[in-house]
Design an enzyme around this catalytic site. Structure first.
Site, PDB file in Angstrom:
ATOM      1  N   ASP A   1       0.883  -1.209   0.152  1.00  0.00           N
ATOM      2  CA  ASP A   1      -0.102  -0.028  -0.058  1.00  0.00           C
ATOM      3  C   ASP A   1       0.923   1.205  -0.005  1.00  0.00           C
ATOM      4  O   ASP A   1       1.977   1.070   0.063  1.00  0.00           O
ATOM      5  CB  ASP A   1      -0.998  -0.053   1.160  1.00  0.00           C
TER       6      ASP A   1
ATOM      7  N   SER B   1       5.550 -10.088  11.008  1.00  0.00           N
ATOM      8  CA  SER B   1       5.722 -11.506  11.726  1.00  0.00           C
ATOM      9  C   SER B   1       6.954 -11.824  11.633  1.00  0.00           C
ATOM     10  O   SER B   1       7.493 -12.960  12.119  1.00  0.00           O
ATOM     11  CB  SER B   1       4.660 -12.408  11.293  1.00  0.00           C
TER      12      SER B   1
ATOM     13  N   GLY C   1       5.322  -4.071  13.142  1.00  0.00           N
ATOM     14  CA  GLY C   1       3.974  -4.787  12.517  1.00  0.00           C
ATOM     15  C   GLY C   1       4.460  -5.942  11.514  1.00  0.00           C
ATOM     16  O   GLY C   1       3.610  -5.793  10.453  1.00  0.00           O
TER      17      GLY C   1
ATOM     18  N   HIS D   1       8.644  -5.219  -1.454  1.00  0.00           N
ATOM     19  CA  HIS D   1       7.705  -6.469  -2.143  1.00  0.00           C
ATOM     20  C   HIS D   1       6.766  -5.742  -3.358  1.00  0.00           C
ATOM     21  O   HIS D   1       5.753  -6.013  -3.711  1.00  0.00           O
ATOM     22  CB  HIS D   1       6.616  -7.215  -1.125  1.00  0.00           C
TER      23      HIS D   1
HETATM   24  N1  APR Z   1      -0.040  -2.866  15.177  1.00  0.00           N
HETATM   25  C1  APR Z   1       1.149  -3.550  14.886  1.00  0.00           C
HETATM   26  N2  APR Z   1       1.026  -5.002  14.694  1.00  0.00           N
HETATM   27  C2  APR Z   1       0.248  -5.734  14.478  1.00  0.00           C
HETATM   28  C3  APR Z   1      -1.302  -4.952  14.488  1.00  0.00           C
HETATM   29  C4  APR Z   1      -1.189  -3.791  14.933  1.00  0.00           C
HETATM   30  N3  APR Z   1      -2.356  -3.008  15.013  1.00  0.00           N
HETATM   31  N4  APR Z   1      -2.031  -5.874  14.134  1.00  0.00           N
HETATM   32  C5  APR Z   1      -1.321  -7.005  13.889  1.00  0.00           C
HETATM   33  N5  APR Z   1       0.089  -6.855  14.063  1.00  0.00           N
HETATM   34  C6  APR Z   1       1.301  -7.664  13.689  1.00  0.00           C
HETATM   35  C7  APR Z   1       0.968  -9.183  13.908  1.00  0.00           C
HETATM   36  O1  APR Z   1       1.083  -9.629  15.390  1.00  0.00           O
HETATM   37  C8  APR Z   1       1.996  -9.858  13.236  1.00  0.00           C
HETATM   38  O2  APR Z   1       3.236  -9.787  13.740  1.00  0.00           O
HETATM   39  O3  APR Z   1       1.395  -7.546  12.673  1.00  0.00           O
HETATM   40  C9  APR Z   1       2.188  -8.664  11.959  1.00  0.00           C
HETATM   41  C10 APR Z   1       1.797  -9.227  10.735  1.00  0.00           C
HETATM   42  O4  APR Z   1       2.380 -10.389  10.268  1.00  0.00           O
HETATM   43  P1  APR Z   1       2.064 -10.771   8.959  1.00  0.00           P
HETATM   44  O5  APR Z   1       0.406 -10.967   8.154  1.00  0.00           O
HETATM   45  O6  APR Z   1       2.791 -12.178   8.692  1.00  0.00           O
HETATM   46  O7  APR Z   1       2.583  -9.854   7.642  1.00  0.00           O
HETATM   47  P2  APR Z   1       4.016  -9.423   7.265  1.00  0.00           P
HETATM   48  O8  APR Z   1       4.888  -9.749   8.395  1.00  0.00           O
HETATM   49  O9  APR Z   1       3.804  -8.007   6.672  1.00  0.00           O
HETATM   50  O10 APR Z   1       4.057 -10.306   5.999  1.00  0.00           O
HETATM   51  C11 APR Z   1       5.332 -10.589   5.388  1.00  0.00           C
HETATM   52  O11 APR Z   1       4.390 -11.982   3.697  1.00  0.00           O
HETATM   53  O12 APR Z   1       2.608 -12.690   2.653  1.00  0.00           O
HETATM   54  C12 APR Z   1       3.620 -11.906   2.458  1.00  0.00           C
HETATM   55  O13 APR Z   1       4.116 -10.568   0.740  1.00  0.00           O
HETATM   56  C13 APR Z   1       3.494 -10.487   2.211  1.00  0.00           C
HETATM   57  O14 APR Z   1       4.739  -8.593   2.758  1.00  0.00           O
HETATM   58  C14 APR Z   1       3.847  -9.751   3.374  1.00  0.00           C
HETATM   59  C15 APR Z   1       5.047 -10.628   3.968  1.00  0.00           C
END
Ligand code: APR
Length: 227
Positions: free
Chosen positions: A89, A172, A170, A104
């Site tokens: 985004d 994982s 934010g 990404h």
């Molecule tokens: N504020 C901060 N962190 C948050 C919130 C919030 N309000 N809500 C959720 N989280 C955290 C979760 O606890 C988790 O650790 O955000 C993280 C989201 O993790 P993922 O869903 O795995 O997203 P991300 O780490 O960005 O994924 C990495 O995976 O699928 C691919 O290409 C995609 O860029 C993405 C990559």
């Protein structure tokens, strides 16, 4: 000015109403990664892939930056800030951040399937079958899919290696190579992880966890850095 590098993930946009990937109710619960975010998916069913990203784009256009994005932008008054985001985004830019590396890719760009150097801005929310580049080939989202190279990784690792402060918000930290960036940051510099669910990583000296959502966690961090 000190250099602050922030690695962000889907969690920073959660409070803007954009679903994360791996939380309960996240995008990978409702969709199969293999069906929508791999080169094989594109070979198999372009329309399904285009529809998936059209939906993401529509939601991103409706969303607004939240306090977490805003505070990251405000840090630019105090630090030389680079944001390395895994998010596709544009909420960091809309909050005013100037220096954003989209590891990404971007929802708002398409690229030629014939010549990857041909990249175009997408106006509106739709990229459809039949939308072609100037050389006549189908356009795809300019997104780095699973199994593809991450072209900006080297630049991201270099910027990280020069950081005075490293911040993770934010994510994982399960998707590589992005997740490995924390190990590229100089040992011993202050590192902060803001996430309500603390990711499972090897302890390091000077690593601090702020177990809060992005907006309140960024407020906490802002106060800490100012004091
Ligand atoms: N504020 C901060 N962190 C948050 C919130 C919030 N309000 N809500 C959720 N989280 C955290 C979760 O606890 C988790 O650790 O955000 C993280 C989201 O993790 P993922 O869903 O795995 O997203 P991300 O780490 O960005 O994924 C990495 O995976 O699928 C691919 O290409 C995609 O860029 C993405 C990559």
């Amino acid at each position: 000015m000190k250099k602050l590098v922030a690695l962000t993930g889907a969690g920073i946009s959660a409070e803007s109403g954009l679903a994360t990937f791996r939380d309960s109710g996240g995008l990978w619960e409702g969709h199969n990664v293999e069906d929508v975010a791999t080169p094989q998916a594109w070979q198999k069913n372009q329309k399904l892939v285009l529809d998936f990203y059209n939906e993401r784009r529509k939601k991103a256009l409706e969303a607004k930056p939240n306090r977490g994005h805003e505070l990251l932008a405000e840090l630019q008054h105090h630090f030389e800030v680079t944001i390395i985001t895994q998010n596709v985004d544009d909420l960091h830019e809309r909050a005013g951040s100037k220096n954003v590396i989209h590891l990404h890719g971007s929802l708002f760009e398409s690229r030629s399937t014939l010549d990857p150097a041909l990249v175009y801005k997408i106006n509106g929310w739709q990229l459809n079958p039949g939308d072609k580049c100037e050389r006549g080939s189908q356009l795809r989202p300019n997104i780095v899919w699973f199994g593809e190279m991450v072209p900006l990784m080297e630049q991201a690792a270099y910027v990280t290696s020069l950081a005075d402060i490293f911040l993770v918000v934010g994510t994982s930290l399960v998707v590589y190579p992005a997740a490995g960036l924390i190990h590229e940051a100089p040992r011993g510099i202050p590192k902060y992880i803001i996430d309500p669910k603390v990711p499972d990583i090897v302890p390091q000296p000077n690593l601090h966890f702020i177990a809060e959502k992005a907006s309140s966690g960024m407020e906490t961090l802002f106060r800490k850095l100012k004091s």
